[in-house]
Design a protein around this motif. Sequence first.
Motif, PDB file in Angstrom:
ATOM      1  N   VAL A  24      32.589  55.735  41.110  1.00  0.00           N
ATOM      2  CA  VAL A  24      32.246  57.006  41.750  1.00  0.00           C
ATOM      3  C   VAL A  24      33.334  57.318  42.775  1.00  0.00           C
ATOM      4  CG1 VAL A  24      29.758  56.779  41.370  1.00  0.00           C
ATOM      5  CG2 VAL A  24      30.757  55.852  43.469  1.00  0.00           C
ATOM      6  N   ASN A  25      33.384  58.570  43.193  1.00  0.00           N
ATOM      7  CA  ASN A  25      34.426  58.983  44.130  1.00  0.00           C
ATOM      8  C   ASN A  25      33.966  58.878  45.579  1.00  0.00           C
ATOM      9  OD1 ASN A  25      33.443  61.689  45.181  1.00  0.00           O
ATOM     10  ND2 ASN A  25      33.325  62.019  42.963  1.00  0.00           N
ATOM     11  N   SER A  26      34.924  58.956  46.462  1.00  0.00           N
ATOM     12  CA  SER A  26      34.664  58.812  47.900  1.00  0.00           C
ATOM     13  C   SER A  26      34.336  60.141  48.575  1.00  0.00           C
ATOM     14  CB  SER A  26      35.887  58.184  48.582  1.00  0.00           C
ATOM     15  OG  SER A  26      37.014  59.022  48.424  1.00  0.00           O
ATOM     16  N   TYR A  27      34.228  61.217  47.803  1.00  0.00           N
ATOM     17  CA  TYR A  27      33.970  62.543  48.376  1.00  0.00           C
ATOM     18  C   TYR A  27      32.523  63.003  48.199  1.00  0.00           C
ATOM     19  CZ  TYR A  27      38.986  63.496  49.033  1.00  0.00           C
ATOM     20  OH  TYR A  27      40.301  63.479  49.429  1.00  0.00           O
ATOM     21  N   GLY A  28      31.690  62.181  47.612  1.00  0.00           N
ATOM     22  CA  GLY A  28      30.286  62.548  47.443  1.00  0.00           C
ATOM     23  C   GLY A  28      29.996  63.419  46.239  1.00  0.00           C
ATOM     24  N   GLY A  29      30.976  63.661  45.395  1.00  0.00           N
ATOM     25  CA  GLY A  29      30.778  64.495  44.210  1.00  0.00           C
ATOM     26  C   GLY A  29      30.289  63.684  43.026  1.00  0.00           C
ATOM     27  N   TRP A  30      29.338  64.252  42.302  1.00  0.00           N
ATOM     28  CA  TRP A  30      28.780  63.625  41.097  1.00  0.00           C
ATOM     29  C   TRP A  30      28.538  64.754  40.117  1.00  0.00           C
ATOM     30  CZ3 TRP A  30      26.449  58.452  40.752  1.00  0.00           C
ATOM     31  CH2 TRP A  30      25.729  58.228  39.574  1.00  0.00           C
ATOM     32  N   GLY A  31      29.459  64.968  39.202  1.00  0.00           N
ATOM     33  CA  GLY A  31      29.258  66.105  38.317  1.00  0.00           C
ATOM     34  C   GLY A  31      30.167  66.150  37.110  1.00  0.00           C
ATOM     35  N   ALA A  32      31.006  65.132  36.918  1.00  0.00           N
ATOM     36  CA  ALA A  32      31.900  65.113  35.760  1.00  0.00           C
ATOM     37  C   ALA A  32      32.175  63.671  35.360  1.00  0.00           C
ATOM     38  CB  ALA A  32      33.211  65.819  36.102  1.00  0.00           C
ATOM     39  N   ILE A  78      18.054  46.319  33.646  1.00  0.00           N
ATOM     40  CA  ILE A  78      19.318  47.056  33.792  1.00  0.00           C
ATOM     41  C   ILE A  78      19.477  47.552  35.228  1.00  0.00           C
ATOM     42  CG2 ILE A  78      20.686  49.056  33.067  1.00  0.00           C
ATOM     43  CD1 ILE A  78      19.267  48.943  30.362  1.00  0.00           C
ATOM     44  N   THR A  79      20.656  47.296  35.788  1.00  0.00           N
ATOM     45  CA  THR A  79      21.026  47.781  37.113  1.00  0.00           C
ATOM     46  C   THR A  79      22.325  48.562  36.974  1.00  0.00           C
ATOM     47  OG1 THR A  79      20.003  45.887  38.208  1.00  0.00           O
ATOM     48  CG2 THR A  79      21.699  47.062  39.453  1.00  0.00           C
ATOM     49  N   VAL A  80      22.416  49.698  37.649  1.00  0.00           N
ATOM     50  CA  VAL A  80      23.648  50.484  37.661  1.00  0.00           C
ATOM     51  C   VAL A  80      24.397  50.187  38.955  1.00  0.00           C
ATOM     52  CG1 VAL A  80      24.618  52.825  37.772  1.00  0.00           C
ATOM     53  CG2 VAL A  80      22.751  52.324  36.182  1.00  0.00           C
ATOM     54  N   ALA A  81      25.680  49.886  38.826  1.00  0.00           N
ATOM     55  CA  ALA A  81      26.540  49.626  39.986  1.00  0.00           C
ATOM     56  C   ALA A  81      27.425  50.843  40.232  1.00  0.00           C
ATOM     57  CB  ALA A  81      27.397  48.386  39.745  1.00  0.00           C
ATOM     58  N   ASN A  82      27.103  51.589  41.302  1.00  0.00           N
ATOM     59  CA  ASN A  82      27.936  52.708  41.732  1.00  0.00           C
ATOM     60  C   ASN A  82      29.074  52.128  42.574  1.00  0.00           C
ATOM     61  OD1 ASN A  82      26.196  54.616  40.599  1.00  0.00           O
ATOM     62  ND2 ASN A  82      25.057  54.927  42.487  1.00  0.00           N
ATOM     63  N   MET A  83      30.282  52.096  42.025  1.00  0.00           N
ATOM     64  CA  MET A  83      31.428  51.474  42.697  1.00  0.00           C
ATOM     65  C   MET A  83      32.354  52.556  43.262  1.00  0.00           C
ATOM     66  SD  MET A  83      32.397  48.393  40.035  1.00  0.00           S
ATOM     67  CE  MET A  83      33.175  49.511  38.867  1.00  0.00           C
ATOM     68  N   VAL A  84      32.525  52.579  44.566  1.00  0.00           N
ATOM     69  CA  VAL A  84      33.385  53.582  45.200  1.00  0.00           C
ATOM     70  C   VAL A  84      34.840  53.097  45.103  1.00  0.00           C
ATOM     71  CG1 VAL A  84      33.820  54.991  47.243  1.00  0.00           C
ATOM     72  CG2 VAL A  84      31.499  54.129  46.806  1.00  0.00           C
ATOM     73  N   ALA A  85      35.524  53.592  44.072  1.00  0.00           N
ATOM     74  CA  ALA A  85      36.901  53.155  43.820  1.00  0.00           C
ATOM     75  C   ALA A  85      37.805  54.320  43.425  1.00  0.00           C
ATOM     76  CB  ALA A  85      36.921  52.078  42.735  1.00  0.00           C
ATOM     77  N   GLN A  86      37.359  55.527  43.708  1.00  0.00           N
ATOM     78  CA  GLN A  86      38.140  56.721  43.404  1.00  0.00           C
ATOM     79  C   GLN A  86      38.200  57.569  44.669  1.00  0.00           C
ATOM     80  OE1 GLN A  86      36.986  58.977  39.867  1.00  0.00           O
ATOM     81  NE2 GLN A  86      37.337  60.882  40.979  1.00  0.00           N
ATOM     82  N   HIS A  87      39.411  57.891  45.109  1.00  0.00           N
ATOM     83  CA  HIS A  87      39.588  58.714  46.302  1.00  0.00           C
ATOM     84  C   HIS A  87      39.832  60.148  45.856  1.00  0.00           C
ATOM     85  CE1 HIS A  87      40.374  59.640  50.432  1.00  0.00           C
ATOM     86  NE2 HIS A  87      41.551  60.161  50.117  1.00  0.00           N
ATOM     87  N   GLY A  88      38.847  60.980  46.036  1.00  0.00           N
ATOM     88  CA  GLY A  88      38.954  62.361  45.586  1.00  0.00           C
ATOM     89  C   GLY A  88      38.288  62.555  44.243  1.00  0.00           C
ATOM     90  N   TYR A  89      38.573  63.702  43.628  1.00  0.00           N
ATOM     91  CA  TYR A  89      37.859  64.087  42.413  1.00  0.00           C
ATOM     92  C   TYR A  89      38.620  63.869  41.121  1.00  0.00           C
ATOM     93  CZ  TYR A  89      34.511  66.328  45.487  1.00  0.00           C
ATOM     94  OH  TYR A  89      33.572  66.567  46.437  1.00  0.00           O
ATOM     95  N   SER A  90      39.908  64.064  41.116  1.00  0.00           N
ATOM     96  CA  SER A  90      40.630  63.958  39.848  1.00  0.00           C
ATOM     97  C   SER A  90      42.052  63.477  40.098  1.00  0.00           C
ATOM     98  CB  SER A  90      40.649  65.308  39.129  1.00  0.00           C
ATOM     99  OG  SER A  90      41.467  66.218  39.841  1.00  0.00           O
ATOM    100  N   SER A  91      42.788  63.391  39.030  1.00  0.00           N
ATOM    101  CA  SER A  91      44.151  62.876  39.115  1.00  0.00           C
ATOM    102  C   SER A  91      45.192  64.001  39.170  1.00  0.00           C
ATOM    103  CB  SER A  91      44.417  61.950  37.930  1.00  0.00           C
ATOM    104  OG  SER A  91      44.240  62.658  36.725  1.00  0.00           O
ATOM    105  N   THR A  92      44.807  65.176  39.636  1.00  0.00           N
ATOM    106  CA  THR A  92      45.729  66.313  39.690  1.00  0.00           C
ATOM    107  C   THR A  92      46.980  66.000  40.503  1.00  0.00           C
ATOM    108  OG1 THR A  92      43.812  67.760  39.585  1.00  0.00           O
ATOM    109  CG2 THR A  92      45.879  68.779  40.204  1.00  0.00           C
TER     110      THR A  92
END
Length: 157
Positions: A24-32, A78-92
């Motif tokens: 998951v990203n570090s900006y709080g976005g969940w949508g893609a 089953i457990t889901v691990a939300n791992m914060v390892a993305q800074h921002g939303y995309s690789s633009t």
Amino acid sequence: MINYIIGDATQPQGEGHKIIAHIVNSYGGWGAGFVLAISKRWLSPELNYRSWYAGKQPTILQPFQLGQVQMIPVERDITVANMVAQHGYSSTNGPAIRYDALEQCLTRVAAMAAYNFSVHMPRIGCGLSGGKWEEVEPIIQRTLVAAGISVTVYDLK
């Protein structure tokens, strides 16, 4: 050893307790990306992530920051691990994945998986995050495989 199969990582194969690890990203976005597949099956990983980001969950042990993991039980085994390892939303503007944060996250997942869990994932960090599998795979080897944890990576058809 990493087991590669064709299938859906939200429907992990095998017996016993399973952890579905994803970034998951570090900006709080969940949508893609893969999070949409998670939300299609279970609402709690998204709701807990948004609450964690907003500071509405206790943060003494796991502050919302790169390198942290939030474990969300979604089924009996089953457990889901939300791992914060993305800074921002995309690789633009270059890769959004943070390999050092991913290594921290997977080390945390390995500690949980040591209790006889297997770990399941898509090719984490190689979609919207802009990472390269040849960078991610060695991190999985160092953190999970080296700890003797069974890892399955799912590729969709």
